[in-house]
Design an enzyme around this catalytic site. Sequence first.
Site: not given
Length: 389
Positions: A183, A185-188
């Site tokens: 998603y 806003n995740k780390n990638m």
Amino acid sequence: MKPLKPNDKRLNVAEAYLDADEIDALTDVVRDGWITMGPRVDAFEKAFAARSDAQAAVAVSSCTAGLHLVLAALGIGLGDEVLVPSMTFVATVNAILYVGAKPLFVDISGPEDASISLDDARSKMSERTRAAIVVHYAGSLVPGDAWRRFAEAEGLLLIEDAAHAAGVPGAGSFGDAAVFSFYGNKNMTTAEGGMVTARDPDLLQCVRTLRSHGMTSGTFERHHKVAPRYDVTMLGWNYRMDELRAAIGLVQLARLEGWNRRRRELVDCYFDALATYCPQVRIAAGPPGQRPVHILPALLPDGIQRDDVAASLYDDGIQTSFHYPPVHQLDLYRRLCPHQYLPLTEEFGNRQITLPLHPGMTEGQVKQVARSLARCVETLSLVEEGVVL
Ligand SMILES: *Cc1c(COP(=O)(O)O)cnc(C)c1O
């Protein structure tokens, strides 16, 4: 590394980093003309598996879809119970309801340790408990060996919600299956998307089939055959990833390690800056010694109005968020699972505030957040004590 379109001057909690490489990758897909699940999804799965020490991986349309597929593939359904933390995003628990099973809410491990408590999980179990979903809150891993031993001793299936832990070494290494999120806003990110890894190749094959209507062959395979045939062997869904997302995912995956390294440096800087400027505020994520890498959860002193802190930081140009409102206290779950009492989760849920953390931030910005927080905590404490300012 910089976003092409700079955001407003506000320092955001999370930020997606996309540049000309993603544009090129997308352009290539459009030029090639094959846009649904095909060779890029295949390449993305292989690259992700290689980076996570997994045998193989299955790309899906979201982590939520992946959790649903894993529970379905493990045969969890009506009448079964699944242990799950309440201190998580609602999607973790929703997936249990999708298959008709019942969530058993488990408290967190301690006042400053938001990871699911093994002791509380043990005390909540019944004869009907078939599985446990653990969440690597903030990217701090839960103790994998202890959870594996517990699952084996009790005959439970073990699922890792690794939405916060893409690229974190050890994530996905001990569960029967693990699900990652891409998603925004995740780390990638792939904008929307997820990945499933599993120990058992048959389980992973089942997830693969369920991802695309339970069909025995995919569109790409059929497209390249003279006489396209397929059968449907189980009730599946359309939870596929497309080539455009996989193309972005391949670019992002190559940067993930560097980004996570930078995130860790910034987290170290947060520890120093808060200890210096604002020791009343503590960083709280997972088990002791496990530092966060996905979000920066801070624990405010008892009695401070959290909304006032958020408003004051906002005035200083700093966005904050809350991770998470406990799931058992959300209206839907209050109705479905009434009379839950999870004291540590509730206390944590009231005092937690998420500070900005993303790889393009500078050490100066971290210090700016700590100073701003120090100022407003001090002012608000004086107000609490009834001092007229
Ligand atoms: C983001 C998130 C999810 C859902 O991921 P999607 O890819 O948006 O479906 C699930 N669990 C946790 C803990 C998350 O943070």
